[in-house]
Scaffold this motif. Sequence first.
Motif: not given
Length: 132
Positions: A70, A20-21, A72, A75, A16-17
């Motif tokens: 991702v 994220v971009d 969201s 989250l 996920l990190e």
Amino acid sequence: MHAFDVLGDPVRRRILELLVDGEMSSGEVSEVIRREFGISQPGVSQHLRVLRENGFATVRAEGTRRLYAVDSEPLRDIDAWLDRFRRFWTPPLEALATELARGKRERRLREAGGSSDTDDSSDHVPPPRSEP
């Protein structure tokens, strides 16, 4: 699978990190994860599947490539759940921000040749209260 079960795995958190971009191909994700965690490509694919099936990632086909991103929504659900607990860290963070601002003000006054003892009630911030 519960959201925290999904995010409890460090490999899935790292994926996920990475996402994220913006979108990444499954090959790009696999390359990073294999290098960092020593997991095989099928193992990485399994983690991507878990993220996709639990709503944390979306996938779209572009020719023969699969692009992951991702999603969201889950989250946001986690953020809403965590909202009940923010009271534990928000006041200490606000107190830290106050102390940082006080330190910057005092440094500015010293550099300007003034004194930090000047009474400017607009900048006065009482010290944090200590709990009994």
